[in-house]
Design a protein around this motif. Structure first.
Motif, mmCIF file in Angstrom:
data_model
loop_
_atom_site.group_PDB
_atom_site.id
_atom_site.type_symbol
_atom_site.label_atom_id
_atom_site.label_comp_id
_atom_site.label_asym_id
_atom_site.label_seq_id
_atom_site.Cartn_x
_atom_site.Cartn_y
_atom_site.Cartn_z
ATOM 1 N N PRO A 481 0.836 -1.204 0.000
ATOM 2 C CA PRO A 481 0.000 0.000 0.000
ATOM 3 C C PRO A 481 0.868 1.251 0.000
ATOM 4 O O PRO A 481 2.035 1.225 0.386
ATOM 5 C CB PRO A 481 -0.774 -0.125 1.306
ATOM 6 N N ASN A 509 -4.103 4.093 -0.919
ATOM 7 C CA ASN A 509 -4.311 3.068 -1.940
ATOM 8 C C ASN A 509 -3.756 1.757 -1.390
ATOM 9 O O ASN A 509 -2.550 1.631 -1.186
ATOM 10 C CB ASN A 509 -3.602 3.450 -3.240
ATOM 11 N N VAL A 510 -4.648 0.776 -1.157
ATOM 12 C CA VAL A 510 -4.201 -0.499 -0.589
ATOM 13 C C VAL A 510 -3.554 -1.371 -1.649
ATOM 14 O O VAL A 510 -2.952 -2.407 -1.321
ATOM 15 C CB VAL A 510 -5.368 -1.249 0.096
ATOM 16 N N ASN A 511 -3.706 -0.999 -2.953
ATOM 17 C CA ASN A 511 -2.910 -1.590 -4.023
ATOM 18 C C ASN A 511 -3.037 -3.117 -4.070
ATOM 19 O O ASN A 511 -2.041 -3.831 -4.078
ATOM 20 C CB ASN A 511 -1.443 -1.177 -3.849
#
Length: 883
Positions: A481, A509-511
């Motif tokens: 993230p 954004n945890v991506n």
């Protein structure tokens, strides 16, 4: 700095610490004001009166400043503790000092008496500030975050002797503070000076007048005259000075601390040391300040700690060597460049790398995973003794391993744009790497065939299925993230008005991928699909939040300040509740072998809207009173929810709460050797859940979730803390001939009284086993409260000089009156040592299946849990040598 025509001046970019300021004007006597304190986020006001008269050349008028009783630019709740106070208090570690503040509950819950889930385990009590969850407190050391984003725990320890100032904010955070909802603790460490200094400190309770452990074959002394020795030992040293002799443009500060505690958390009814409750730890810290030129400074630092500790719980009474073992490791490195562009403007650029790791496992095999397997229920009785598992067994709560690291960058610029406006703009960026390996609880795996399902029930990412190797790429690779933020704040200071206004933008954004439809994970399009594949996933959405914040202070007079504060705050969820390993998710949604909960990548940040009003008034020359009222509306808190038609659960943003309270502080500056501080909190902390996993049983049983708020587990209605310091300086105190026997001596008393925390009254049932039972409530959630607790601690010291060295010897006593304070009770009876089960028909029927008296003896041993009590009297002796 130069004053204007009216004598007004300002000096920016002054680090936290203590200073002298000197004013000079031709024809006037120079004046120097000493001991001026500079604190985080505050303005230090100093008016200087100069006299026009003939003086001797070089003569300077000296004034000794005192910390003001009323903070004139206060727009929010803030407590500042300097290094002198830290050394005098009967505490060790910044978290113990935070616990003394108004609005802070040091929650010391015994999770063994709760069957509803709990927060992550820590070696110290959790800090719940103004009704917030444990993870809503941000911890900073020298401006950089010291928290594990997976759990929101801060396990870094700092040597007491390395701390310069601790700033504790319990509400109204400026826009520069992100991902914080309840409290911010900012620890500023010391820097090197222009001369070489150092200190060595030893603290121990291995004293001849304390009762030690009994010799082999002897019965312990259950009633010692003074108390027990718990084998507490701390060794600390620090050294600072110029980096090179006679070179004052660069300085260093080094410190280290070694900790060994046979019983790290003694309990009042344990009759001596708790077995396997030890702590073995180290802390190290280094800092270099380099003056490139008078306008540019570079600071480099490192901070690290390692704690290897054991967790005593009664289920392991007959096999203590198997009790859980934890290892917490922390290491951070940072660099900060400060540049002055003009007398009105300066900027700072900083970078940091931080890594934290926790490993938990069986006390014998620990990280030797090849020896783990399930073998029976260790809480069950058989015909002869309490069940003792064989070697090689898997023990609840099992093995866990998590590791987090991040690189961070920040830039901020501050400018005094005119006489009244100080504007600050900043940006920061963080990129993380997260790893986690956690086997779920599995039954009936036989040692002769452990590999059949051994690696099928493990939630892991960043490691391979064996847990032995790190993996960066692939479906079960490391999670990455990243977060960004920008903020703008303006501090406006007019006569009669101070405004702190700011706006913060956060991006998270945890991506990672998430299920398209959690209610139909295998078949989101209702096409009859029965396999989990790429088409069932989409990218998790990024979160963007705006946080407006404003605080207004009204200095009604030079003795009275009124302030109001409003703000929106967002809290990053525990990232261990966001992520789930792909292999584990596939097994859970496809097979659902048992109930369990796992992460949800669509969790949103939790939000708090907070309001605060306060009044600070100086009553006289030496006393002041502060009163603060606050209200918090908390929404989108994380909670476990069962997925419809499935046997598993995940996390959702559905819990909420309301918190309100009053904080009172009375402070008396030192007069005739006595200083005093009195803090009282009255609060109501209500919500639908105290932690993300509080409703684990509700999700497991697929019951109806609470729709109305109830007192939270850490709802402490009343809290009173009184600090009294009695001290004599050099050649002060009683005089005996030409000697002052009590000079450089003092004693600091800390008295604490607090109402009990709540519990849910239930029917009498067998609360001391870990079977698949659950209480049946007979009242509202958390509608009853445990008893009050009372405790007096003290620290008495005497300083003296020998041969050019300065020594300080002190006696440190916790719980002076040896009060047996109850901190947890059984919900069926409201008592700390009796579940009531033995008196029921069911309990008698169970006891009848065993040899007469055996079951009762074993059950009494289990229900008289010392963890339901606070500390006993603890006596320690310390010696510090300064050179």
């Amino acid at each position: 700095a130069l004053t204007d025509a009216d004598g007004r001046y300002f000096i920016l970019n002054i680090p936290v610490g203590e200073y002298a300021i000197r004013a000079e004007l031709i024809g006037y006597a120079p004046v120097e004001v000493q001991n001026l304190s500079v604190s985080n986020d505050l303005t230090t006001y100093t008016d200087i009166q100069m006299t026009s008269k003939v003086i001797d050349i070089g003569q300077v008028q000296t004034v000794i400043a005192e910390r003001p009783l009323v903070i004139m630019d206060q727009t929010a709740s803030l407590r500042v503790v300097d290094k002198e106070e830290i050394q005098r208090l009967p505490t060790r570690g910044y978290q113990d000092i935070v616990a003394l503040s108004s609005g802070v509950v040091q929650f010391n819950d015994n999770v063994a008496t709760r069957q509803r889930g709990s927060a992550p385990t820590s070696s110290a009590p959790s800090m719940n500030i103004r009704g917030g969850r444990h993870g809503e407190v941000a911890y900073f050391v020298d401006g950089f975050v010291q928290q594990d984003p997976l759990s929101n725990l801060a396990t870094t320890t700092v040597n007491n002797n390395a701390i310069d100032v601790i700033s504790i904010s319990t509400g109204g955070f400026n826009a520069e503070y992100g991902w914080v909802s309840s409290g911010a603790v900012n620890v500023t460490t010391r820097e090197g000076t222009k001369e070489y200094h150092g200190s060595i400190e030893v603290v121990t309770d291995n004293l001849p007048f304390l009762e030690g452990p009994p010799d082999e074959g002897e019965e312990p002394n259950l009633d010692p005259a003074i108390g027990y020795s718990y084998d507490y030992n701390t060794y600390a040293a620090n050294f600072d000075g110029p980096l090179l002799p006679n070179f004052d443009r660069a300085s260093f500060f080094l410190s280290a601390e070694r900790r060994w505690q046979r019983d790290r958390a003694p309990r009042a009814t344990a009759n001596g040391r708790l077995p396997v409750n030890s702590m073995d730890g180290w802390t190290w810290h280094g800092k270099i300040k380099f003056e490139i030129n008078p306008k540019h400074f570079l600071r480099l630092g490192t901070l690290g700690s390692k704690d290897d500790w054991r967790l005593y719980t009664l289920p392991y009474y007959f096999c203590p060597e198997r009790a859980p073992r934890y290892v917490d490791k922390n290491q951070s490195y940072y660099a900060k460049w400060t540049a002055t562009l003009s007398p009105r403007t300066f900027f700072e650029v900083g970078g940091t790398y931080y890594i934290t790791e926790r490993e938990r496992g069986d006390g014998v095999f620990f990280d030797d995973l090849d020896k783990y397997y399930v073998s029976g229920n260790y809480t069950r009785f058989d015909e002869t003794e309490l069940y003792r598992p064989p070697d090689g067994a898997y023990f609840y709560p099992g093995y866990r391993h998590r590791k987090s690291s991040y690189y961070g960058f920040n830039f901020d610029i501050t400018s005094q744009v005119n006489r009244s406006n100080e504007v600050k703009f900043g940006v920061d960026f963080e990129t993380h790497k997260l790893r986690r390996y956690e086997p779920a609880f599995v039954y009936n795996i036989k040692p002769e065939d452990p590999d059949s399902v051994k690696f099928q029930n493990i939630d892991y990412y960043g490691y391979d299925a064996s847990g032995k190797n790190e993996v960066d790429e692939g479906d079960n690779g490391v999670k990455k993230p990243y977060m960004m933020a920008a903020y703008l704040q303006d501090k406006i200071e007019w006569e009669g008005l101070v405004i702190n206004a700011g706006l913060r933008w956060d991006y998270m954004n945890v991506n990672t991928k998430r299920l398209r439809n959690q209610d139909r994970p295998l078949d989101p399009d209702s096409t009859g699909d029965t396999q989990l594949d790429e088409s069932d996933f989409v990218d998790a959405e990024a979160e963007t939040k705006l946080s407006p914040r404003i605080g207004v202070g009204f200095p009604i007079s030079n003795r009275t300040v009124f302030h109001i504060n409003y703000g929106k705050f967002f809290q990053r969820p525990e990232l261990q509740n966001v992520y789930v390993g792909t292999a584990y998710l596939d097994r859970m949604v496809s097979v659902s072998p048992y109930y369990d909960y796992f992460g949800n990548p669509n969790l949103m940040p939790e939000q708090t809207t907070a309001y605060e009003v306060g009044l600070s008034h100086q009553l006289g020359d030496y006393t002041a009173l502060n009163v603060t009222a606050y209200y918090k509306d908390v929404r989108d808190l994380t909670v476990v929810r069962r997925i419809a038609f499935q046997k598993f659960a995940t996390f959702r943003n559905e819990d909420f709460g309301t918190i309100k309270g009053l904080d009172f502080q009375f402070k008396a500056r030192r007069q005739q050797g006595i200083a005093m501080e009195l803090n009282y909190s009255l609060s109501w902390a209500n919500g639908t859940g105290s932690a993300a996993t509080t409703q684990t049983n509700i999700a497991w049983q697929d019951s109806e979730s609470p729709l109305l708020v109830a007192p939270l587990d850490y709802d402490q209605r009343h809290k009173l803390t009184a600090i009294v310091d009695i001290r004599a300086g050099k050649k002060e105190g009683p005089k005996l001939g030409e000697i002052y026997p009590l000079e450089n001596a003092g004693v600091n008393f800390v008295f604490r009284a607090a109402s009990g925390t709540p519990y849910t009254p239930s029917n009498v049932w067998n609360e001391v086993t870990l079977g698949s039972g659950a209480p049946v409530p007979i009242g509202r959630i958390n509608s009853r409260y445990g008893p009050w607790t009372y405790r007096l601690d003290l620290k008495a010291n005497r300083g003296f000089d020998i041969g050019g060295l300065s020594f300080d010897i002190y006696l440190w006593v916790l719980n002076v009156f040896d009060t047996k304070n109850v901190i947890d009770v059984y919900e069926g009876t409201g008592q700390p040592d009796n579940t009531g089960f033995l008196a029921t028909d069911e309990g008698q029927n169970v006891a009848a299946d065993f040899e007469e008296g055996f079951y009762e003896e074993m059950y009494n041993l289990r229900q008289k849990d010392p963890l339901n009590y606070d500390v006993p009297r603890i006596v320690r002796l310390g010696l510090r040598m300064n050179f």
